[in-house]
Design a protein around this motif. Structure first.
Motif, PDB file in Angstrom:
ATOM      1  N   PRO A 125      -5.593  -9.473  13.010  1.00 64.42           N
ATOM      2  CA  PRO A 125      -4.432  -9.802  13.628  1.00 64.42           C
ATOM      3  C   PRO A 125      -3.932 -11.264  13.504  1.00 64.42           C
ATOM      4  CG  PRO A 125      -5.590  -8.442  15.218  1.00 64.42           C
ATOM      5  CD  PRO A 125      -6.633  -8.655  13.909  1.00 64.42           C
ATOM      6  N   HIS A 126      -4.776 -12.151  13.597  1.00 66.34           N
ATOM      7  CA  HIS A 126      -4.396 -13.446  13.227  1.00 66.34           C
ATOM      8  C   HIS A 126      -3.904 -13.514  11.998  1.00 66.34           C
ATOM      9  CE1 HIS A 126      -5.594 -14.521  17.302  1.00 66.34           C
ATOM     10  NE2 HIS A 126      -6.839 -14.492  17.174  1.00 66.34           N
ATOM     11  N   GLU A 127      -4.644 -13.482  10.912  1.00 68.88           N
ATOM     12  CA  GLU A 127      -4.301 -13.473   9.541  1.00 68.88           C
ATOM     13  C   GLU A 127      -2.679 -12.825   9.266  1.00 68.88           C
ATOM     14  OE1 GLU A 127      -6.699 -12.902   5.716  1.00 68.88           O
ATOM     15  OE2 GLU A 127      -5.804 -11.113   6.045  1.00 68.88           O
ATOM     16  N   LYS A 128      -2.419 -11.489  10.091  1.00 68.26           N
ATOM     17  CA  LYS A 128      -1.302 -10.934   9.558  1.00 68.26           C
ATOM     18  C   LYS A 128      -0.318 -11.796  10.288  1.00 68.26           C
ATOM     19  CE  LYS A 128      -3.060  -7.095  11.345  1.00 68.26           C
ATOM     20  NZ  LYS A 128      -3.036  -5.663  11.550  1.00 68.26           N
ATOM     21  N   ARG A 129      -0.597 -12.370  11.493  1.00 65.67           N
ATOM     22  CA  ARG A 129       0.583 -13.130  12.076  1.00 65.67           C
ATOM     23  C   ARG A 129       0.796 -14.385  11.268  1.00 65.67           C
ATOM     24  NH1 ARG A 129      -1.536 -13.487  16.771  1.00 65.67           N
ATOM     25  NH2 ARG A 129      -2.468 -15.554  16.783  1.00 65.67           N
ATOM     26  N   ALA A 130      -0.208 -14.921  10.764  1.00 66.46           N
ATOM     27  CA  ALA A 130      -0.002 -16.110   9.923  1.00 66.46           C
ATOM     28  C   ALA A 130       0.952 -15.902   8.807  1.00 66.46           C
ATOM     29  CB  ALA A 130      -1.417 -16.828   9.518  1.00 66.46           C
ATOM     30  N   VAL A 131       0.666 -14.801   7.945  1.00 60.62           N
ATOM     31  CA  VAL A 131       1.393 -14.417   6.568  1.00 60.62           C
ATOM     32  C   VAL A 131       2.894 -13.908   7.123  1.00 60.62           C
ATOM     33  CG1 VAL A 131       1.491 -12.518   5.145  1.00 60.62           C
ATOM     34  CG2 VAL A 131      -0.905 -13.434   5.636  1.00 60.62           C
ATOM     35  N   GLU A 132       3.048 -13.393   8.252  1.00 58.98           N
ATOM     36  CA  GLU A 132       4.247 -12.951   8.923  1.00 58.98           C
ATOM     37  C   GLU A 132       5.111 -14.308   9.012  1.00 58.98           C
ATOM     38  OE1 GLU A 132       7.616 -10.666   9.960  1.00 58.98           O
ATOM     39  OE2 GLU A 132       6.114 -10.256   8.641  1.00 58.98           O
ATOM     40  N   ARG A 133       4.527 -15.246   9.759  1.00 63.59           N
ATOM     41  CA  ARG A 133       5.298 -16.738  10.114  1.00 63.59           C
ATOM     42  C   ARG A 133       5.375 -17.460   8.637  1.00 63.59           C
ATOM     43  NH1 ARG A 133       1.570 -18.688  15.296  1.00 63.59           N
ATOM     44  NH2 ARG A 133       2.951 -17.943  16.642  1.00 63.59           N
ATOM     45  N   ILE A 134       4.690 -17.579   7.810  1.00 64.46           N
ATOM     46  CA  ILE A 134       4.763 -18.217   6.586  1.00 64.46           C
ATOM     47  C   ILE A 134       5.910 -17.601   5.839  1.00 64.46           C
ATOM     48  CG2 ILE A 134       3.890 -19.266   4.475  1.00 64.46           C
ATOM     49  CD1 ILE A 134       1.253 -19.381   6.022  1.00 64.46           C
ATOM     50  N   LEU A 135       5.713 -16.288   5.590  1.00 65.28           N
ATOM     51  CA  LEU A 135       6.992 -15.716   4.853  1.00 65.28           C
ATOM     52  C   LEU A 135       8.181 -15.785   5.544  1.00 65.28           C
ATOM     53  CD1 LEU A 135       4.953 -12.416   3.495  1.00 65.28           C
ATOM     54  CD2 LEU A 135       6.053 -14.419   2.031  1.00 65.28           C
ATOM     55  N   GLY A 136       8.160 -15.691   6.816  1.00 70.36           N
ATOM     56  CA  GLY A 136       9.389 -15.790   7.657  1.00 70.36           C
ATOM     57  C   GLY A 136      10.175 -17.148   7.631  1.00 70.36           C
ATOM     58  N   ILE A 137       9.199 -18.343   7.348  1.00 73.93           N
ATOM     59  CA  ILE A 137       9.821 -19.495   7.206  1.00 73.93           C
ATOM     60  C   ILE A 137      10.420 -19.548   5.874  1.00 73.93           C
ATOM     61  CG2 ILE A 137       9.061 -21.961   6.931  1.00 73.93           C
ATOM     62  CD1 ILE A 137       6.944 -21.383   8.488  1.00 73.93           C
TER      63      ILE A 137
END
Length: 236
Positions: A125-137
């Motif tokens: 979960p934490h990694e998936k959230r980080a990937v989503e956040r960075i791509l979102g930025i």
């Protein structure tokens, strides 16, 4: 640990451990992180973890199939800690900088865990959230998807590579760290301008700079390069 499959509905243990705590995945990961900080990779054994938790070592199989599964959970916890308290500002450069510095600082806080986990892909979960956040930025800033993915890849690899390298240095015994630091004065500080003119000319600056991590400056170099790639129509 050895491979063992435990049915999902059999993984919860409600009976408190000898320390009075109820065993959980979070408690096991927290204990593993503490033990890794003390003992390094040797901490990841059911015997050592069971003793630290005050639980039968076999109880850990209710939560993790093997030590590698536990290591992935530890790696994901590190990623999660790096994101704690982070909030987007809406400025892509500010947000990426904050994310990168948080990753680096978090791994420095537990260098032995960083050395074990920085290179792992957890899928948790934490990694998936980080990937989503960075791509979102990146996508919100107007970078085309193909470019956003390549920037994401370079950004994360840079952050984790520096985190692992700097963590490995911090994980050295104190005497070894001192010996490493002494090399600059003992060796480079004595080089002649006749044979090594550039080192001799810059030595005071070089010795001072090498005491600190190169990551913050490398991150700024990357952000500058990324800004140059940003589509003109969305540039600001």
């Amino acid at each position: 640990m050895s491979e063992r499959v435990v049915p999902e509905d059999s993984r919860q243990r409600r009976r408190p451990t000898k320390q009075g705590a109820v065993l959980s995945e979070g408690l096991i990961v927290e204990t593993a992180l503490r033990l890794i900080a003390q003992h390094g990779a040797d901490a990841l054994s059911v015997r050592r973890l069971g003793a630290a938790l005050g639980a039968d070592p076999t109880a850990l199989y209710r939560y993790f199939r093997n030590t590698d599964a536990l290591l992935l959970a530890v790696a994901d916890e590190m990623i999660g800690r790096a994101q704690e308290g982070w909030t987007p500002t809406g400025d892509w450069r500010t947000d990426l900088r904050a994310m990168g510095l948080r990753i680096h600082a978090c791994y420095q806080s537990n260098p032995r865990a960083a050395a074990l986990a920085a290179h792992r892909t957890t899928g948790r979960p934490h990694e998936k959230r980080a990937v989503e956040r960075i791509l979102g930025i990146l996508r919100s800033a107007g970078f085309p998807d193909a470019l956003a993915v390549r920037i994401y890849h370079a950004f994360v690899d840079q952050a984790l590579a520096f985190a692992a390298q700097d963590a490995a240095a911090l994980a050295l015994p104190a005497a070894a760290q001192e010996k490493e630091a002494e090399v600059w004065n003992a060796v480079y500080g004595k080089l002649s301008a006749d044979t090594h003119p550039h080192i001799a000319a810059t030595f005071p600056l070089l010795a001072a700079d090498m005491r600190e991590s190169g990551y913050p400056f490398a991150l700024e170099l990357m952000l500058g390069a990324v800004a140059a790639l940003r589509p003109e129509r969305r540039n600001s």
